[in-house]
Design an enzyme around this catalytic site. Sequence first.
Site, mmCIF file in Angstrom:
data_model
loop_
_atom_site.group_PDB
_atom_site.id
_atom_site.type_symbol
_atom_site.label_atom_id
_atom_site.label_comp_id
_atom_site.label_asym_id
_atom_site.label_seq_id
_atom_site.Cartn_x
_atom_site.Cartn_y
_atom_site.Cartn_z
ATOM 1 N N GLY A 223 0.574 -1.495 0.532
ATOM 2 C CA GLY A 223 0.049 0.146 0.273
ATOM 3 C C GLY A 223 0.578 1.327 -0.010
ATOM 4 O O GLY A 223 1.751 1.278 0.384
ATOM 5 N N HIS B 162 4.225 5.244 3.184
ATOM 6 C CA HIS B 162 5.225 4.573 3.786
ATOM 7 C C HIS B 162 6.596 5.438 3.096
ATOM 8 O O HIS B 162 7.073 5.044 3.104
ATOM 9 C CB HIS B 162 4.724 3.050 3.894
ATOM 10 C CG HIS B 162 3.715 2.422 4.432
ATOM 11 N ND1 HIS B 162 3.119 2.690 5.576
ATOM 12 C CD2 HIS B 162 3.043 1.824 4.028
ATOM 13 C CE1 HIS B 162 1.807 1.602 5.579
ATOM 14 N NE2 HIS B 162 1.837 0.749 4.660
ATOM 15 N N HIS C 270 0.351 0.649 10.129
ATOM 16 C CA HIS C 270 -0.960 0.730 9.662
ATOM 17 C C HIS C 270 -2.345 1.456 10.893
ATOM 18 O O HIS C 270 -3.060 1.595 10.992
ATOM 19 C CB HIS C 270 -1.724 0.045 9.124
ATOM 20 C CG HIS C 270 -1.511 -0.367 7.829
ATOM 21 N ND1 HIS C 270 0.328 -1.192 7.898
ATOM 22 C CD2 HIS C 270 -0.578 -0.047 6.433
ATOM 23 C CE1 HIS C 270 0.532 -1.660 6.777
ATOM 24 N NE2 HIS C 270 0.453 -0.886 5.988
#
Lengths: 332, 332
Positions: A54, A57, A219
Site C-alpha cells: 500500500g 509509507h 498502519h
Amino acid sequence: MKKLINEPGNYVDEMLEGLVLANPELALSGQGKRVVQRSAPAGNGKVGIATGGGSGHLPLFCGYVGEGLLDSCAVGNVFEGPNMQSCLEAISAANAGAGVLCLYGNYGGDRMNFDMASEMAEAEGITVRTVLGIDDIASAAPEEADKRRGVAGIVFAYKAAGAKAAAGGSLDEVVEITERTIARTRTIGIGLSPCLIPGAAAPSFEIGETEVEMGIGIHGEAGIWRAAHRSADELVDEMLDRTLAEVPDGADGRVAVLVNGLGATPLDELFILYRRVSQRLTTRQIHIAVPLVGPFVTSMEMAGASISLCFVDDEILSLLRAPATCPFWRVG
Amino acid sequence: MKKLINEPGNYVDEMLEGLVLANPELALSGQGKRVVQRSAPAGNGKVGIATGGGSGHLPLFCGYVGEGLLDSCAVGNVFEGPNMQSCLEAISAANAGAGVLCLYGNYGGDRMNFDMASEMAEAEGITVRTVLGIDDIASAAPEEADKRRGVAGIVFAYKAAGAKAAAGGSLDEVVEITERTIARTRTIGIGLSPCLIPGAAAPSFEIGETEVEMGIGIHGEAGIWRAAHRSADELVDEMLDRTLAEVPDGADGRVAVLVNGLGATPLDELFILYRRVSQRLTTRQIHIAVPLVGPFVTSMEMAGASISLCFVDDEILSLLRAPATCPFWRVG
C-alpha cells in the site's frame, strides 16, 4: 491534521507522477500505471526482485527501486495492497529470464494478490519465489513468527537481496540470503499520534495527549501496551530488551541498526533515540556495524519511531555495504 | 504533540551525540561540544566554509558538513543562534590557511555572534568573509532583499560554495559564486501546523484546523496571509506566481528546484507538490535542471513545505551537480 493534496482519490497517482518526474531513473508502467520500475532495467539475466504494498509509507515500497536494490514495485492505494494486475505487471517488469523474487510484507491482501499473480506468471514461464517480511516482534509470539507483520526491517532484506542479485546470484541464492536476513531481523515500533488517510473524515486511530503505544504497526495496528508517555531512554531500553530477548541462532555480536522515523517525528529525536541504542548495545558488547537513522518506512504523518536490529553475519554485512542507489538511499 | 526526548535541556547535546555516533565522518569539537566538523578536515589550503544556526532544522545546519559541502557548523539551542565562542571555534575548525567563508541565514542573533567571532578570527590572522542566506521572498519586499530571512534556499548556496572550494577556488571566487547563487535563489513556504520547542508548554504558534499560512518562516514567523486551506495545486500556483514575479537578472530559463518538507508533511505530499511545480514551469518553458524533493530544511514537526527556485547559469549548475557527500544528501 491537514494535508497538501488535491482530490483524495488522485493522491496516489499524483504522488507517483511527481515521484517519476523528480526521479527520471524510475518509470511508471502497467495498465493502471501502478508499477514503478527502473527506467533502464538491469536485464542481463539478473534475478529480478519485485515488491509491492500500500501507499503511505514512502520511501517504502516503491522508493527502493534502484541499482543494487529492487527492480519493480506494485503500488496500492493508501494502506491497501496492490491489485493482482499490478502484481503481475511488477513480476513481469522484474523478469530478465533468471526468475523473480517477490519480497514484500506479510499482509493478507498483498499475499492474496501476489500469490495469484505469481501463479499466472509461472503459467507464462517465469519462475517466481516469495519471501515475506515478518520482522515486527510485537505482532505475534516467537513461536508464530510466520504470522508477524512486515515493517521497517524489510529494508535490510531489500538491500541484501538486491546486492546478491546484482552480484549475479542465482534465484536460489537470492532467496536463501533473503530468508536468512529476515530470520535475523527484529523490529519494534512506538507510536505517539495517528495519521490521516486522504479523504478520511477522522485520523486513523485515537491516542491520548499524554500516551504512547508500544509495538504499534505501521498502519496503526494495536501494539503491546498503551500507557503514559515516558522518556526516550526508557522507551529505547524496553524496545531493546524486547528485541534482544529474541536473538537469533548464529548471532555473533554484530548488528545493523535502523532507527526509523514513522513520519512526523523530527530527525533530531531519532538521533536522541540512536544515542541510547548505541550506549545500550555497547554495554552488551554488541557492535553496530551498519547504523541507519532516518525516515525509511513511514506511516504518513504518524509521530513515532521503530528500532530494527539485523544480526548480521559476514555475507549479510558485505551485502548491506555493497553499492546501491535509489532515490532515498545511497550506499557505497 | 509529543516528543521522543529526555530532559529538554539536553535535547541538542543528545541529538549531536547521536548524530556523530551514527555518522563517524562527523566529529564534535569546541569547549561546549557545539561545533560539528569533518572528522578528517579537508586541509590542503582549501577555502573553509563555516555555517551555524539554531537547532530544530535538521538536516540544516550541521547536517550539511561533508565533502564538497561545508567544513564546520556552530550549533545553537533550538531556534537560537549559536554563541560567539562556538562561532569562533567553527571558523577556526574550517580554516586551512586559505580563508574562511561564513555562510548562514540572515537572523540577528546569528549575525551578531558570527560578526564578533569573525573579528576575533581576523585578529588571529584568519581571513574571514561573510555571505548571508536571504532567500525568503515573503519576509521583506524586493527593494529590501537584504532584510530577508534565510530559509531552505541556502542549500543551493552550500552546494555551490562547497563545490567551488573543493575545486580549489580562492576565497574571492568562493564568495562570488555564493553571492551569485543567493542572488538567484527565491523561496516561499506554507505552514499548516506549529511545532513544539522541547520544554515549551505550548506549541510555537496557533493556527486554525482549517487554515493555511502563506509565506511562513521556518520558526513560525508570520507570513503574507492566513486563510482557509485549499488544494495543493492552488497553493503551488500562488507560490510560483510570487516567486516568478522576481526572476533575477541573467536568468536563462533553467532552474534548480527544491520542494522541501518542513517536518510532518509526508514525502507523498511533497511529490504531489512537485508534480504541479513541474507542470507549471513546463508551461512557462522553464527547464528543471536539478530536482530536489524531501526534507532538507525543517522546523521540527511543523506540517508544511517550501518551494525554492535557483535560476542557474552554467557555472552554478555545474557546481550543483558536482560530487558531494554529507549524512543526508549525496550528489554525483
